[in-house]
Design a protein around this motif. Structure first.
Motif, PDB file in Angstrom:
ATOM      1  N   GLU A  33       0.828  -1.211   0.000  1.00  0.00           N
ATOM      2  CA  GLU A  33       0.000   0.000   0.000  1.00  0.00           C
ATOM      3  C   GLU A  33       0.859   1.256   0.000  1.00  0.00           C
ATOM      4  O   GLU A  33       0.538   2.240  -0.675  1.00  0.00           O
ATOM      5  CB  GLU A  33      -0.923  -0.026   1.218  1.00  0.00           C
ATOM      6  N   ARG A  34       1.953   1.227   0.738  1.00  0.00           N
ATOM      7  CA  ARG A  34       2.851   2.387   0.780  1.00  0.00           C
ATOM      8  C   ARG A  34       3.435   2.659  -0.602  1.00  0.00           C
ATOM      9  O   ARG A  34       3.580   3.813  -1.021  1.00  0.00           O
ATOM     10  CB  ARG A  34       3.979   2.101   1.779  1.00  0.00           C
ATOM     11  N   LEU A  35       3.756   1.583  -1.331  1.00  0.00           N
ATOM     12  CA  LEU A  35       4.360   1.722  -2.659  1.00  0.00           C
ATOM     13  C   LEU A  35       3.327   1.711  -3.776  1.00  0.00           C
ATOM     14  O   LEU A  35       3.673   1.912  -4.937  1.00  0.00           O
ATOM     15  CB  LEU A  35       5.360   0.590  -2.890  1.00  0.00           C
ATOM     16  N   ASP A  36       2.064   1.456  -3.425  1.00  0.00           N
ATOM     17  CA  ASP A  36       0.997   1.292  -4.422  1.00  0.00           C
ATOM     18  C   ASP A  36       1.431   0.268  -5.471  1.00  0.00           C
ATOM     19  O   ASP A  36       1.306   0.476  -6.674  1.00  0.00           O
ATOM     20  CB  ASP A  36       0.658   2.623  -5.084  1.00  0.00           C
ATOM     21  N   ALA A  37       1.934  -0.863  -4.964  1.00  0.00           N
ATOM     22  CA  ALA A  37       2.552  -1.872  -5.832  1.00  0.00           C
ATOM     23  C   ALA A  37       1.734  -3.154  -5.847  1.00  0.00           C
ATOM     24  O   ALA A  37       1.441  -3.712  -4.786  1.00  0.00           O
ATOM     25  CB  ALA A  37       3.967  -2.176  -5.348  1.00  0.00           C
ATOM     26  N   PRO A  38       1.372  -3.653  -7.031  1.00  0.00           N
ATOM     27  CA  PRO A  38       0.763  -4.991  -7.105  1.00  0.00           C
ATOM     28  C   PRO A  38       1.704  -6.044  -6.536  1.00  0.00           C
ATOM     29  O   PRO A  38       2.930  -5.939  -6.666  1.00  0.00           O
ATOM     30  CB  PRO A  38       0.553  -5.199  -8.613  1.00  0.00           C
ATOM     31  N   VAL A  39       1.116  -7.064  -5.905  1.00  0.00           N
ATOM     32  CA  VAL A  39       1.900  -8.142  -5.304  1.00  0.00           C
ATOM     33  C   VAL A  39       1.566  -9.454  -6.014  1.00  0.00           C
ATOM     34  O   VAL A  39       0.464  -9.985  -5.882  1.00  0.00           O
ATOM     35  CB  VAL A  39       1.620  -8.276  -3.794  1.00  0.00           C
ATOM     36  N   VAL A  40       2.521  -9.964  -6.784  1.00  0.00           N
ATOM     37  CA  VAL A  40       2.383 -11.255  -7.461  1.00  0.00           C
ATOM     38  C   VAL A  40       2.851 -12.333  -6.498  1.00  0.00           C
ATOM     39  O   VAL A  40       3.960 -12.260  -5.971  1.00  0.00           O
ATOM     40  CB  VAL A  40       3.229 -11.294  -8.751  1.00  0.00           C
ATOM     41  N   GLN A  41       2.000 -13.327  -6.259  1.00  0.00           N
ATOM     42  CA  GLN A  41       2.351 -14.381  -5.305  1.00  0.00           C
ATOM     43  C   GLN A  41       2.620 -15.705  -6.024  1.00  0.00           C
ATOM     44  O   GLN A  41       1.806 -16.147  -6.834  1.00  0.00           O
ATOM     45  CB  GLN A  41       1.221 -14.597  -4.302  1.00  0.00           C
ATOM     46  N   THR A  42       3.758 -16.309  -5.698  1.00  0.00           N
ATOM     47  CA  THR A  42       4.018 -17.658  -6.176  1.00  0.00           C
ATOM     48  C   THR A  42       3.090 -18.620  -5.437  1.00  0.00           C
ATOM     49  O   THR A  42       2.355 -18.234  -4.532  1.00  0.00           O
ATOM     50  CB  THR A  42       5.479 -18.054  -5.947  1.00  0.00           C
ATOM     51  N   VAL A  43       3.135 -19.884  -5.806  1.00  0.00           N
ATOM     52  CA  VAL A  43       2.238 -20.889  -5.212  1.00  0.00           C
ATOM     53  C   VAL A  43       2.338 -20.898  -3.690  1.00  0.00           C
ATOM     54  O   VAL A  43       1.326 -20.885  -2.981  1.00  0.00           O
ATOM     55  CB  VAL A  43       2.555 -22.279  -5.780  1.00  0.00           C
ATOM     56  N   ASN A  44       3.564 -20.892  -3.170  1.00  0.00           N
ATOM     57  CA  ASN A  44       3.743 -21.020  -1.725  1.00  0.00           C
ATOM     58  C   ASN A  44       3.492 -19.730  -0.958  1.00  0.00           C
ATOM     59  O   ASN A  44       3.606 -19.714   0.272  1.00  0.00           O
ATOM     60  CB  ASN A  44       5.142 -21.557  -1.416  1.00  0.00           C
ATOM     61  N   ALA A  45       3.126 -18.669  -1.652  1.00  0.00           N
ATOM     62  CA  ALA A  45       2.797 -17.409  -0.977  1.00  0.00           C
ATOM     63  C   ALA A  45       1.312 -17.079  -1.048  1.00  0.00           C
ATOM     64  O   ALA A  45       0.892 -16.044  -0.524  1.00  0.00           O
ATOM     65  CB  ALA A  45       3.605 -16.259  -1.586  1.00  0.00           C
ATOM     66  N   ARG A  46       0.533 -17.931  -1.681  1.00  0.00           N
ATOM     67  CA  ARG A  46      -0.889 -17.620  -1.827  1.00  0.00           C
ATOM     68  C   ARG A  46      -1.554 -17.461  -0.459  1.00  0.00           C
ATOM     69  O   ARG A  46      -1.238 -18.163   0.497  1.00  0.00           O
ATOM     70  CB  ARG A  46      -1.603 -18.711  -2.611  1.00  0.00           C
ATOM     71  N   GLY A  47      -2.498 -16.534  -0.409  1.00  0.00           N
ATOM     72  CA  GLY A  47      -3.201 -16.251   0.832  1.00  0.00           C
ATOM     73  C   GLY A  47      -2.662 -15.050   1.569  1.00  0.00           C
ATOM     74  O   GLY A  47      -3.306 -14.552   2.496  1.00  0.00           O
ATOM     75  N   LEU A  48      -1.497 -14.540   1.173  1.00  0.00           N
ATOM     76  CA  LEU A  48      -0.917 -13.402   1.878  1.00  0.00           C
ATOM     77  C   LEU A  48      -1.698 -12.109   1.669  1.00  0.00           C
ATOM     78  O   LEU A  48      -1.678 -11.230   2.524  1.00  0.00           O
ATOM     79  CB  LEU A  48       0.538 -13.190   1.420  1.00  0.00           C
ATOM     80  N   MET A  49      -2.383 -11.996   0.541  1.00  0.00           N
ATOM     81  CA  MET A  49      -3.068 -10.736   0.213  1.00  0.00           C
ATOM     82  C   MET A  49      -4.497 -11.025  -0.241  1.00  0.00           C
ATOM     83  O   MET A  49      -4.994 -10.397  -1.173  1.00  0.00           O
ATOM     84  CB  MET A  49      -2.299 -10.007  -0.888  1.00  0.00           C
ATOM     85  N   GLN A  64       1.587   7.665   0.978  1.00  0.00           N
ATOM     86  CA  GLN A  64       1.339   6.606   0.003  1.00  0.00           C
ATOM     87  C   GLN A  64       1.569   7.120  -1.407  1.00  0.00           C
ATOM     88  O   GLN A  64       1.162   8.227  -1.758  1.00  0.00           O
ATOM     89  CB  GLN A  64      -0.096   6.086   0.129  1.00  0.00           C
ATOM     90  N   LYS A  65       2.226   6.276  -2.215  1.00  0.00           N
ATOM     91  CA  LYS A  65       2.411   6.632  -3.617  1.00  0.00           C
ATOM     92  C   LYS A  65       1.116   6.416  -4.388  1.00  0.00           C
ATOM     93  O   LYS A  65       0.228   5.693  -3.955  1.00  0.00           O
ATOM     94  CB  LYS A  65       3.508   5.759  -4.233  1.00  0.00           C
ATOM     95  N   HIS A  66       1.031   7.032  -5.543  1.00  0.00           N
ATOM     96  CA  HIS A  66      -0.136   6.848  -6.410  1.00  0.00           C
ATOM     97  C   HIS A  66       0.363   6.520  -7.821  1.00  0.00           C
ATOM     98  O   HIS A  66       0.753   7.399  -8.576  1.00  0.00           O
ATOM     99  CB  HIS A  66      -1.008   8.115  -6.421  1.00  0.00           C
ATOM    100  N   SER A  67       0.368   5.226  -8.121  1.00  0.00           N
ATOM    101  CA  SER A  67       0.858   4.797  -9.426  1.00  0.00           C
ATOM    102  C   SER A  67      -0.121   3.835 -10.086  1.00  0.00           C
ATOM    103  O   SER A  67       0.282   2.947 -10.813  1.00  0.00           O
ATOM    104  CB  SER A  67       2.238   4.137  -9.279  1.00  0.00           C
ATOM    105  N   ARG A  68      -1.403   4.010  -9.773  1.00  0.00           N
ATOM    106  CA  ARG A  68      -2.467   3.192 -10.357  1.00  0.00           C
ATOM    107  C   ARG A  68      -2.221   1.705 -10.113  1.00  0.00           C
ATOM    108  O   ARG A  68      -2.524   0.857 -10.940  1.00  0.00           O
ATOM    109  CB  ARG A  68      -2.604   3.462 -11.853  1.00  0.00           C
ATOM    110  N   GLY A  69      -1.673   1.404  -8.934  1.00  0.00           N
ATOM    111  CA  GLY A  69      -1.355   0.021  -8.621  1.00  0.00           C
ATOM    112  C   GLY A  69      -2.567  -0.885  -8.621  1.00  0.00           C
ATOM    113  O   GLY A  69      -2.527  -2.003  -9.145  1.00  0.00           O
ATOM    114  N   ALA A  70      -3.663  -0.421  -8.035  1.00  0.00           N
ATOM    115  CA  ALA A  70      -4.869  -1.246  -7.976  1.00  0.00           C
ATOM    116  C   ALA A  70      -5.417  -1.517  -9.375  1.00  0.00           C
ATOM    117  O   ALA A  70      -5.874  -2.629  -9.672  1.00  0.00           O
ATOM    118  CB  ALA A  70      -5.921  -0.572  -7.105  1.00  0.00           C
TER     119      ALA A  70
END
Length: 534
Positions: free
Chosen positions: A224-240, A330-336
């Motif tokens: 959220e601070r970086l307004d950055a999408p978070v790509v999750q590998t298989v073993n990270a699913r559920g974090l977001m 918070q940055k605003h880079s159209r992350g969402a």
């Protein structure tokens, strides 16, 4: 100090290091290792095969965060456990395998003793991060320290301790002297550089791997601070789960690669950047990663790929430090918007068949919230690994990445259920993979574990058959006849039901099985209309 046999000292040493459960099958070469177990308070779970012991230890470790421990005999016990050890190494799962070995004076002689291997220690070293041989009673504690070291510092994985028959029953005055290695210290200068680059970037993308599972809320705050999408590998699913910035989709997909390639700074957290996550279609290329900042607990892993900035640290420590170093606004880079576009494109890309299977997974998640979904290599797991947003960090894991061992799901689900006794567990296995380890369900019966064993029955190796057809190879060997799972369940003395591959039918059946408090088998029949439930 009270004198103990080496076997008793072993159990005391395990308990002193926090071990509360071991998985194993006693044998003539491990009798002395069991001498102190009954009085120790450590739980013992008996699988039906040593491979099951290893996979149970794997599932236990992934859920508990503590090392899974397996006791196995010399020779075939150890070789049967090598496959789970290899899976654990590929997925950085802490696992200790304790084995016997033939008497010291016989090793390497080739006399033909029971369970003899030419060099068991050398064989274990090919898979284990560390393999320690206890030649004298006084060496036990140092061997345990070595075996436990990777679990608390560095990249975890399987370790091995072997104790010769003639040593296991001897006595020693050594007591538990636990040594815990320190975590690598963060370099403040590196964190400052990373924070500056992330602040200056206009399109940050975060890659979350299994090493970020412990990051929890801090990862969300960083995204959220970086307004950055978070790509999750298989073993990270559920974090977001459900977050506007989440991208619960494989970085092998074109849509996700495009998102990563469009970034001007990529932050990779606890991911080995391996091809089973990032190049599962075997294109021979990785997604472009501009300005790559990589955080990993393993120094060797950091050196394996070209990186602009490599930070040797646990992911959660680095994330916390970055949050403290970054500007508060918070940055605003159209992350969402970038994340939403990628999610839609990725879901479309996986195709109609996989989308239908993901809808079943979504219905399962809604029917049994916060469940642990443990999978084998089977079609709905392949679909979910490509695109699925689980609702519990660490609650979606399987053997279809990394080493890719079939037969993993059933025993790993048992280990998971023991680690989290108040959490619903759903095992997702194909009819082919289930036949690798079907007898292990009796261990769930023995332990009275509330696991739903969901068998995805396409009557063969459907995914492999499709792969052969896609390249024009005549399909051979992909149609092993499955058993009738209803009578199988009856022989186990557990409930059974069968439903078609329809989201609401599967969800309704799962809601019922989750209430039973006992193991059960739920068969998903995708080959035709469902018969009456038995």
């Amino acid at each position: 100090m009270t004198r103990k046999t080496v076997g008793e000292a072993l159990v005391a040493g395990l308990k002193a290091r926090g071990v509360s459960c071991v998985f194993g099958i006693p044998g003539v070469h491990t009798v002395e290792l069991y001498r102190g177990l009954a009085a120790s308070g450590i739980r013992h779970v008996t699988p039906r095969h040593e491979q099951g012991a290893g996979f149970m230890a794997d599932g236990y470790a992934r859920v508990s965060g503590q090392p899974g421990v397996a006791f196995v005999i010399t020779g075939p016990g150890l070789t049967n456990t090598l496959t789970p050890m290899a899976q654990a190494r590929a997925d950085s799962v802490p696992m200790l395998v304790v084995s016997g070995v033939n008497a010291s004076g016989t090793l390497g002689k080739g006399h033909g003793h029971l369970h003899e291997l030419p060099d068991q220690h050398a064989l274990a070293k090919t898979v284990a991060l560390i393999s320690a041989h206890v030649a004298q009673p006084e060496e036990l504690e140092a061997a345990l320290d070595r075996a436990f070291a990777p679990f608390s510092a560095g990249r975890p994985g399987p370790t091995h301790v072997q104790i010769p028959l003639d040593v296991a029953g001897t006595t020693s005055q050594n007591g538990p002297e636990v040594s815990v290695p320190a975590q690598p210290p963060l370099d403040p200068a590196q964190i400052s550089v990373a924070a500056g680059r992330l602040s200056a970037a206009s399109k940050v993308v975060i890659l979350g791997g299994g090493g970020a599972k412990g990051a929890g809320r801090d990862l969300q705050a960083l995204s959220e601070r970086l307004d950055a999408p978070v790509v999750q590998t298989v073993n990270a699913r559920g974090l977001m789960h459900g977050h506007p910035l989440t991208v619960p989709a494989s970085p092998s997909l074109r849509a996700v690669r495009a998102l990563i390639g469009d970034a001007d700074c990529v932050l990779a957290l606890g991911t080995e950047l391996g091809p089973t996550d990032y190049d599962m279609y075997a294109t021979g290329s990785m997604p472009a990663m501009a300005g790559l900042i990589r955080v990993d607990i393993c120094q060797d892993q950091l050196a394996r790929r070209e990186t602009e900035l490599a930070i040797h640290s646990r992911a959660e420590d680095a994330i916390s430090a970055l949050l403290a170093a970054l500007p508060a606004h918070q940055k605003h880079s159209r992350g969402a918007a970038r994340a939403e576009h990628t999610r839609a494109a990725a879901f479309e890309e996986i195709g109609a068949d996989y989308r239908a299977q993901v809808e079943v997974l979504n219905a399962m998640r809604a029917a049994v919230p916060n469940a642990l979904m443990v999978g084998d290599s089977t079609q709905p797991i392949y679909a979910g690994n490509l695109y699925y947003d689980h609702d519990r960090p660490g609650g979606w894991f399987n053997a279809a990445t990394g080493y890719g061992a079939l037969g993993y799901g059933i025993p790993a689900a048992i280990g998971a259920a023991i680690a989290a006794p108040d959490t619903p567990v759903i095992c997702i296995a194909g009819d082919g993979g289930a036949q690798f380890s079907l007898p292990e369900i009796m261990a769930a019966v023995d332990e009275n574990l509330p696991i739903t064993f969901m068998i995805w029955n396409n009557r063969g190796y459907g995914e492999i058959a499709n792969s052969m057809q896609d390249v024009g190879v005549p399909v051979v060997g992909c149609d092993p006849t499955p058993p009738e799972f209803g009578p199988v369940a009856a022989s186990f003395g557990i409930p059974y039901s069968r439903v078609p591959m329809e989201p609401q039918a599967v969800a309704a059946a799962l809601r019922e099985t989750s209430k039973s408090g006992t193991p059960s088998i739920l068969e998903i029949d995708i080959t035709g209309p469902a018969p009456d439930q038995e």
